[in-house]
Design a protein around this motif. Structure first.
Motif, mmCIF file in Angstrom:
data_model
loop_
_atom_site.group_PDB
_atom_site.id
_atom_site.type_symbol
_atom_site.label_atom_id
_atom_site.label_comp_id
_atom_site.label_asym_id
_atom_site.label_seq_id
_atom_site.Cartn_x
_atom_site.Cartn_y
_atom_site.Cartn_z
ATOM 1 N N LEU A 243 111.755 27.198 -21.473
ATOM 2 C CA LEU A 243 112.144 27.206 -20.061
ATOM 3 C C LEU A 243 111.289 26.246 -19.246
ATOM 4 O O LEU A 243 111.740 25.707 -18.243
ATOM 5 N N ARG A 244 110.049 26.045 -19.642
ATOM 6 C CA ARG A 244 109.151 25.093 -18.987
ATOM 7 C C ARG A 244 108.774 24.033 -20.020
ATOM 8 O O ARG A 244 107.789 24.189 -20.738
ATOM 9 N N PRO A 245 109.566 22.955 -20.088
ATOM 10 C CA PRO A 245 109.307 21.920 -21.097
ATOM 11 C C PRO A 245 107.927 21.294 -20.929
ATOM 12 O O PRO A 245 107.359 21.293 -19.842
ATOM 13 N N THR A 246 107.426 20.740 -22.011
ATOM 14 C CA THR A 246 106.121 20.093 -21.973
ATOM 15 C C THR A 246 106.204 18.802 -21.171
ATOM 16 O O THR A 246 107.278 18.248 -20.973
ATOM 17 N N THR A 247 105.064 18.323 -20.736
ATOM 18 C CA THR A 247 105.034 17.080 -19.955
ATOM 19 C C THR A 247 104.403 15.954 -20.758
ATOM 20 O O THR A 247 103.905 15.001 -20.184
ATOM 21 N N GLY A 248 104.443 16.043 -22.059
ATOM 22 C CA GLY A 248 103.864 15.004 -22.901
ATOM 23 C C GLY A 248 104.933 14.255 -23.667
ATOM 24 O O GLY A 248 106.095 14.631 -23.693
ATOM 25 N N GLY A 249 104.534 13.163 -24.303
ATOM 26 C CA GLY A 249 105.451 12.381 -25.123
ATOM 27 C C GLY A 249 106.555 11.733 -24.299
ATOM 28 O O GLY A 249 106.328 11.230 -23.202
ATOM 29 N N TRP A 250 107.759 11.773 -24.828
ATOM 30 C CA TRP A 250 108.908 11.155 -24.155
ATOM 31 C C TRP A 250 109.310 11.912 -22.904
ATOM 32 O O TRP A 250 110.005 11.369 -22.039
ATOM 33 N N ASN A 251 108.903 13.158 -22.786
ATOM 34 C CA ASN A 251 109.256 13.939 -21.600
ATOM 35 C C ASN A 251 108.609 13.394 -20.334
ATOM 36 O O ASN A 251 109.067 13.683 -19.244
ATOM 37 N N VAL A 252 107.552 12.607 -20.492
ATOM 38 C CA VAL A 252 106.921 12.003 -19.320
ATOM 39 C C VAL A 252 107.939 11.136 -18.585
ATOM 40 O O VAL A 252 107.962 11.111 -17.342
#
Length: 158
Positions: free
Chosen positions: A100-109
């Motif tokens: 529900l709260r995706p990470t803020t690292g990798g491609w998600n930045v």
């Protein structure tokens, strides 16, 4: 006097409505005997998305897939996994969309930064447009050259 009673009733209803209620989707046969493990399972379940409902946690969803995920979380905890290991196991199987709260690292930045960056680009484009419009010469009547005036006279005389 009657307005006071109505006001009191509305306040009471708002207060009762704002109290968080326990998740109703968790079935009694899913609940673990160990209260500490059950509390950990509920904590993990609140952060996992139901893949059917997509805007509910698996703790809130009545979908059969949500039930399967709740059981899987409890199974991993009983097997001795930490909270992070249980979540990683589910993410490995279903992808990061399950969070529900995706990470803020990798491609998600890129996804997290895209909104603010596009907003700044739109502001810059708007500012350049307004600035260019302010500098543009006011439209005026263009004077005709001597040759054009002579040609116009010939056309009007005919």
């Amino acid at each position: 006097m009657r307005a006071d009673a109505l006001s009191w009733l509305v306040t009471l209803l708002v207060a009762v409505g704002s109290v968080p209620s326990p998740a109703v989707a968790v079935q009694p046969d899913e609940v673990l005997d160990d209260p500490a493990l059950e509390a950990r399972a509920r904590e993990i379940s609140e952060g996992l998305r139901c893949l059917v409902c997509q805007n509910e946690s698996i703790d809130e969803s009545n979908a059969s897939l949500a039930r399967d995920l709740r059981l899987l979380v409890r199974e991993r905890l009983v097997a001795g996994d930490t909270n992070a290991e249980a979540v990683d196991y589910i993410v490995d199987r279903y992808g990061e969309f399950v969070l529900l709260r995706p990470t803020t690292g990798g491609w998600n930045v890129l996804l997290w930064a895209a909104g603010p960056l596009l907003f700044l680009v739109a502001l810059g484009t708007g500012a350049l447009y307004v600035r260019g419009r302010a500098r543009a010469a006011a439209p005026g009547e263009a004077a005709l050259s001597e040759e054009e005036q002579a040609r116009l006279r010939r056309i009007l005389e005919d």
